[in-house]
Structures are given as C-alpha cells and as structure tokens.
Motif scaffolding. Structure first.
Motif, PDB file in Angstrom:
ATOM      1  N   ASP A   5       0.838  -1.207   0.000  1.00  0.00           N
ATOM      2  CA  ASP A   5       0.000   0.000   0.000  1.00  0.00           C
ATOM      3  C   ASP A   5       0.869   1.251   0.000  1.00  0.00           C
ATOM      4  OD1 ASP A   5      -2.257  -1.572   0.042  1.00  0.00           O
ATOM      5  OD2 ASP A   5      -2.672  -1.278   2.182  1.00  0.00           O
ATOM      6  N   GLU A  33       2.284   1.737  -3.477  1.00  0.00           N
ATOM      7  CA  GLU A  33       1.257   2.227  -4.388  1.00  0.00           C
ATOM      8  C   GLU A  33       1.005   3.719  -4.184  1.00  0.00           C
ATOM      9  OE1 GLU A  33      -3.393   1.214  -5.700  1.00  0.00           O
ATOM     10  OE2 GLU A  33      -2.382   0.094  -4.092  1.00  0.00           O
ATOM     11  N   SER A  34       1.095   4.174  -2.940  1.00  0.00           N
ATOM     12  CA  SER A  34       0.841   5.591  -2.647  1.00  0.00           C
ATOM     13  C   SER A  34       1.902   6.517  -3.231  1.00  0.00           C
ATOM     14  CB  SER A  34       0.766   5.802  -1.129  1.00  0.00           C
ATOM     15  OG  SER A  34       2.057   5.720  -0.530  1.00  0.00           O
TER      16      SER A  34
END
Length: 217
Positions: free
Chosen positions: A210, A213-214
């Motif tokens: 995550d 991805e950010s």
C-alpha cells in the motif's frame, strides 16, 4: 543506550531502531544485529515475482543493508511491488552475531558507535551494475542508535543520485525514522529525496504494498 534510535531492545537483537532486524544496534533489533547474509550481495538481481509489474517511473532499484533479515524482507516486497531490481549493500568484512552485540562494550558495533572514525565501512561493491539506468532508488536500512546503520553511508556517499528519486525506508521495533533521511540526503549531496517510511520487524500483509502504491512511481 540502544544502537537503534529510540528503538526497544529485542531479544538477541543488536540493532533495531529503524530496523528491528539488526538495523539498529543498541536498544533495538529490527533488522537486528545478526549475521549478514551474503546471498544476492554485490549485484543487482531481478526480483522474481510470477508476473512482475512494470515500473511507471522508469527503472527501479531497491538497495538495502540488513543485519538480521527484517529489512531484506521489506526490500523484497518493494521489489516485487515495483518490478524493480535488488542490490544488497554488503560490508567487505561482514558483521558476526558477536560483532552486533550492542550489550558488549567491546563488540565491533559498540566500538564503531563510540568512535565515528570506525564507521566508514568498506563494501564488497559500492555501485550496482548499470546504476546510471535507474531512475528511482529505494534505500533500506535498520536504525542503530538513532542513525541509519552505517554500512549504508558509503553506498549513499559514493554514488551519484543526480536525476534520481531516492526513497528511504527502515525497519525497527519501535523507533521512528527520525532524522535518518535528512542525514543520508546531506551525505549524498544529490538526488530528489522523499520522506520515506519506517516499518516494524514484520509488517502486516499489504502494508508495504500500500505504501509503494501511494508513491505513484
């Protein structure tokens, strides 16, 4: 005092601030103070996921130093998520378990902590193959006494990060990343350094992915 900045001591671990895996030497052991594996050292190795994703922002390299494996595990997850290559930062004279025992006033890591002149660690290979081709470079390490584990210093100091985006990450049992990013950025003197991220010894499933991805790289 712990090797890792503000990190809590972990049993058998030496370093553990930003890297409870031996990455912190003192009161933590995130990447812990332990034997440094030589596997994958001295060369950029293509990550091996079944279907590696293609980096959006150009070629990605994940360079890391890991004393007890925690930082290595995070590095491998970052490489898998980005389709990047891996380069292990390896001391020419690897640390043994005894070397990483921060509780021993005569251990190697303790002597290096007390004498800054001893922290210029010679590496088996400083510059990854085809380093100029990478546009994004992740730099991973454990935290020792509130500092990035010093084997990382020479890698950062002796490479040219001009026109590269540099993203630091570290592992620790409890310490924050602190000022390690700013210190490494100053040491490098080049590159666009992002804030980076600190992870615990065993990040939950999806946590590393995550974060990657950010970044929108």
């Amino acid at each position: 005092m712990g090797l890792l900045a503000g990190a809590t001591m972990t049993t058998g671990g030496l370093l553990s601030a930003c890297a409870s895996n031996g990455e912190g030497a003192a009161s933590q052991s995130a990447d812990g103070l332990g034997v440094v594996s030589s596997s994958g050292a001295n060369q950029a190795v293509q990550a091996d996921p079944a279907t590696p994703p293609q980096p959006v922002g150009g070629k990605v390299l994940v360079a890391y130093y890991s004393a007890q494996g925690h930082t290595r595990a995070v590095a491998e997850r970052i490489a898998a998520a980005t389709g990047g290559d891996i380069f292990e930062i390896t001391p020419e004279n690897p640390y043994s378990d005894a070397d990483l025992d921060w509780r021993d006033d005569n251990s190697r890591v303790t002597r290096e902590h007390d004498d800054q002149s001893l922290r210029d660690i010679v590496l088996s290979q400083v510059t990854p193959d085809a380093f100029e081709e990478y546009e994004t470079v992740f730099v991973g390490y454990p935290v020792w006494w509130q500092m990035a584990a010093w084997p990382v210093n020479r890698f950062v100091r002796d490479n040219d990060f001009v026109r590269k985006t540099v993203i630091p990450f570290c592992t620790s049992t409890s310490s924050s990343m602190g000022s390690t990013r700013q210190t490494l950025e100053q040491l490098a003197g080049s590159g666009e350094w992002l804030d980076g991220q600190r992870f615990g010894e065993n990040p939950q499933d999806g946590m590393v992915e995550d974060w990657v991805e950010s970044l929108n790289i």
